[in-house]
Design an enzyme around this catalytic site. Structure first.
Site, PDB file in Angstrom:
ATOM      1  N   GLY A  44       0.827  -1.383   0.074  1.00 61.90           N
ATOM      2  CA  GLY A  44      -0.040   0.067  -0.054  1.00 61.90           C
ATOM      3  C   GLY A  44       0.934   1.456  -0.027  1.00 61.90           C
ATOM      4  O   GLY A  44       0.426   2.248  -0.477  1.00 61.90           O
ATOM      5  N   CYS A  45       1.795   1.201   0.741  1.00 60.00           N
ATOM      6  CA  CYS A  45       2.705   2.560   0.799  1.00 60.00           C
ATOM      7  C   CYS A  45       3.518   2.870  -0.400  1.00 60.00           C
ATOM      8  O   CYS A  45       3.952   3.818  -0.770  1.00 60.00           O
ATOM      9  CB  CYS A  45       3.649   2.262   1.936  1.00 60.00           C
ATOM     10  N   THR A  46       3.930   1.602  -1.104  1.00 60.39           N
ATOM     11  CA  THR A  46       4.564   1.644  -2.407  1.00 60.39           C
ATOM     12  C   THR A  46       3.391   2.190  -3.315  1.00 60.39           C
ATOM     13  O   THR A  46       3.823   3.247  -4.238  1.00 60.39           O
ATOM     14  CB  THR A  46       5.203   0.260  -2.966  1.00 60.39           C
ATOM     15  N   GLY A  49       2.928   6.018  -2.613  1.00 61.63           N
ATOM     16  CA  GLY A  49       4.292   6.657  -2.968  1.00 61.63           C
ATOM     17  C   GLY A  49       4.182   6.968  -4.404  1.00 61.63           C
ATOM     18  O   GLY A  49       4.653   8.102  -5.142  1.00 61.63           O
TER      19      GLY A  49
END
Length: 158
Positions: A44-46, A49
């Protein structure tokens, strides 16, 4: 002390990628997006970002700086930034000072165990250093588009 819309965001200084030290008050005169994510190099963070990376030119056109923040160490942040080709700085907030300022550390449950972690959240700060918008409990899909629209509207004085 909690943040409220229209109020000045308290100043902070933090270590960031690219050997940078970010001090919020130095950024006055620009709009700033500060987004908090739970952990570098997770799916999710990838994705989140990457969405900011892909829309950076549009954020630049709206005179808006992007800063990502997590509790990861600076080496993990540097690796995450390099691997994903992020074109903005990531802040290492190991001591959670910035996280606490924005009140994003929440009790979370994972596999039935409770732990304190970052609740995915995004904040838009206006050119005068005041909180213009906030998004909490963020769902990644479509989120960055919404932040961009808010940044563009703020930039255009709408």
């Amino acid at each position: 002390m909690s943040l409220s819309l229209g109020q000045p965001v308290p100043d902070f200084t933090a270590q960031a990628t690219g050997d940078a030290t970010i001090t919020l008050s130095d950024l006055k005169g620009k709009q700033v997006v500060v987004y908090f994510y739970p952990k570098a190099s997770t799916p999710g963070c990838t994705t989140e970002g990457g969405d900011f990376r892909d829309l950076k030119q549009a954020f630049d056109a709206a005179d808006t700086l992007i800063l990502g923040v997590s509790r990861d160490g600076i080496r993990a942040q540097e690796n995450f930034k390099a691997k994903q080709g992020f074109n903005f700085e990531l802040i290492s907030d190991k001591d959670e000072a910035v996280c606490r300022l924005f009140e994003v550390i929440k009790l979370k449950k994972l596999y039935g165990k409770e732990h304190l972690g970052i609740e995915r959240s995004t904040f838009l700060i206006d050119k005068g250093g005041r909180l213009a918008r906030e998004w909490r409990k963020v769902k990644v899909k479509g989120h960055v588009d919404e932040v961009l629209e808010a940044a563009q509207a703020l930039h255009e004085g709408k």
